[in-house]
Design a protein around this motif. Structure first.
Motif, mmCIF file in Angstrom:
data_model
loop_
_atom_site.group_PDB
_atom_site.id
_atom_site.type_symbol
_atom_site.label_atom_id
_atom_site.label_comp_id
_atom_site.label_asym_id
_atom_site.label_seq_id
_atom_site.Cartn_x
_atom_site.Cartn_y
_atom_site.Cartn_z
ATOM 1 N N UNK A 178 4.608 44.476 19.669
ATOM 2 C CA UNK A 178 5.735 43.789 19.056
ATOM 3 C C UNK A 178 5.959 42.363 19.549
ATOM 4 N N UNK A 179 5.408 42.018 20.702
ATOM 5 C CA UNK A 179 5.562 40.630 21.170
ATOM 6 C C UNK A 179 4.727 39.656 20.333
ATOM 7 N N UNK A 221 6.398 45.709 13.908
ATOM 8 C CA UNK A 221 5.126 46.088 13.276
ATOM 9 C C UNK A 221 5.073 47.571 12.962
ATOM 10 N N UNK A 222 5.572 48.407 13.887
ATOM 11 C CA UNK A 222 5.464 49.855 13.685
ATOM 12 C C UNK A 222 6.400 50.376 12.599
ATOM 13 N N UNK A 223 7.266 49.521 12.069
ATOM 14 C CA UNK A 223 8.176 49.908 10.996
ATOM 15 C C UNK A 223 7.659 49.499 9.613
ATOM 16 N N UNK A 224 6.619 48.698 9.580
ATOM 17 C CA UNK A 224 6.175 48.140 8.304
ATOM 18 C C UNK A 224 5.526 49.185 7.422
ATOM 19 N N UNK A 225 5.864 49.095 6.152
ATOM 20 C CA UNK A 225 5.344 50.024 5.170
ATOM 21 C C UNK A 225 5.424 49.370 3.791
ATOM 22 N N UNK A 226 5.374 50.185 2.772
ATOM 23 C CA UNK A 226 5.300 49.727 1.390
ATOM 24 C C UNK A 226 6.475 48.832 0.988
ATOM 25 N N UNK A 227 6.137 47.725 0.334
ATOM 26 C CA UNK A 227 7.091 46.792 -0.276
ATOM 27 C C UNK A 227 8.042 46.101 0.695
#
Length: 166
Positions: A103-104, A148-154
């Motif tokens: 995340x940094x 980054x670990x939360x990113x997903x579709x749209x």
């Protein structure tokens, strides 16, 4: 804090046709591809040279593209990380790599292959990213307020497209 993702399709590589002596994974860039990657890297160096991490497929053509672009933006080529999931794992493999970026890191690049990389760009944003990515092209997506670990579709927004081919 905003995250910037630069999605890059490898430059032009050897066409093995029906030859079985060269595995797809081992296809090298041709001279045209080397020039395309250098042109893309130069354009990126003028546009957004602050890339903090580069993740590449281990396939020869993708890794060569990543290395040439990295040289142009003054990124230490020794720090390019090869990710097996970026070759033959589909868009899910790309998402796996994206979701494990520390995340940094604010500005990351992923270098891979069609059709997976074009599907991945489409998956991440509701915006029109211009269809199938050409060889030696880059799509810049931005993500506001996510890790980054939360990113997903749209969740991403299309920012820009750069091309190293004519």
């Amino acid at each position: 804090m905003k995250k910037n993702l630069f999605i890059v399709r490898h430059a032009t590589a050897e066409d093995i046709g029906n030859l079985t002596v060269v595995r797809d994974f081992d296809r090298e860039l041709v001279s045209k591809g080397i020039m395309e990657a250098a042109k893309l890297g130069k354009a990126l160096s003028e546009y957004f040279p602050e890339i903090q991490a580069i993740y590449s497929s281990g396939a020869a053509r993708a890794l060569s593209t990543a290395t040439i672009v990295a040289e142009q933006i003054k990124f230490d080529t020794e720090k390019i990380e090869i990710k097996d999931a970026l070759y033959g794992s589909g868009p899910r493999g790309y998402l796996e790599v994206l979701n494990t970026i520390p995340d940094e890191i604010q500005n990351a690049m992923i270098v891979g292959h069609n059709p997976d990389i074009s599907y991945f760009a489409d998956y991440l944003t509701r915006d029109d990213v211009g269809g199938s990515m050409k060889k030696a092209s880059l799509i810049h997506l931005g993500f506001e307020g996510f890790q980054w670990n939360e990113l997903s579709q749209h969740l991403g927004g299309f920012i820009n497209r750069l091309e190293g081919s004519h």
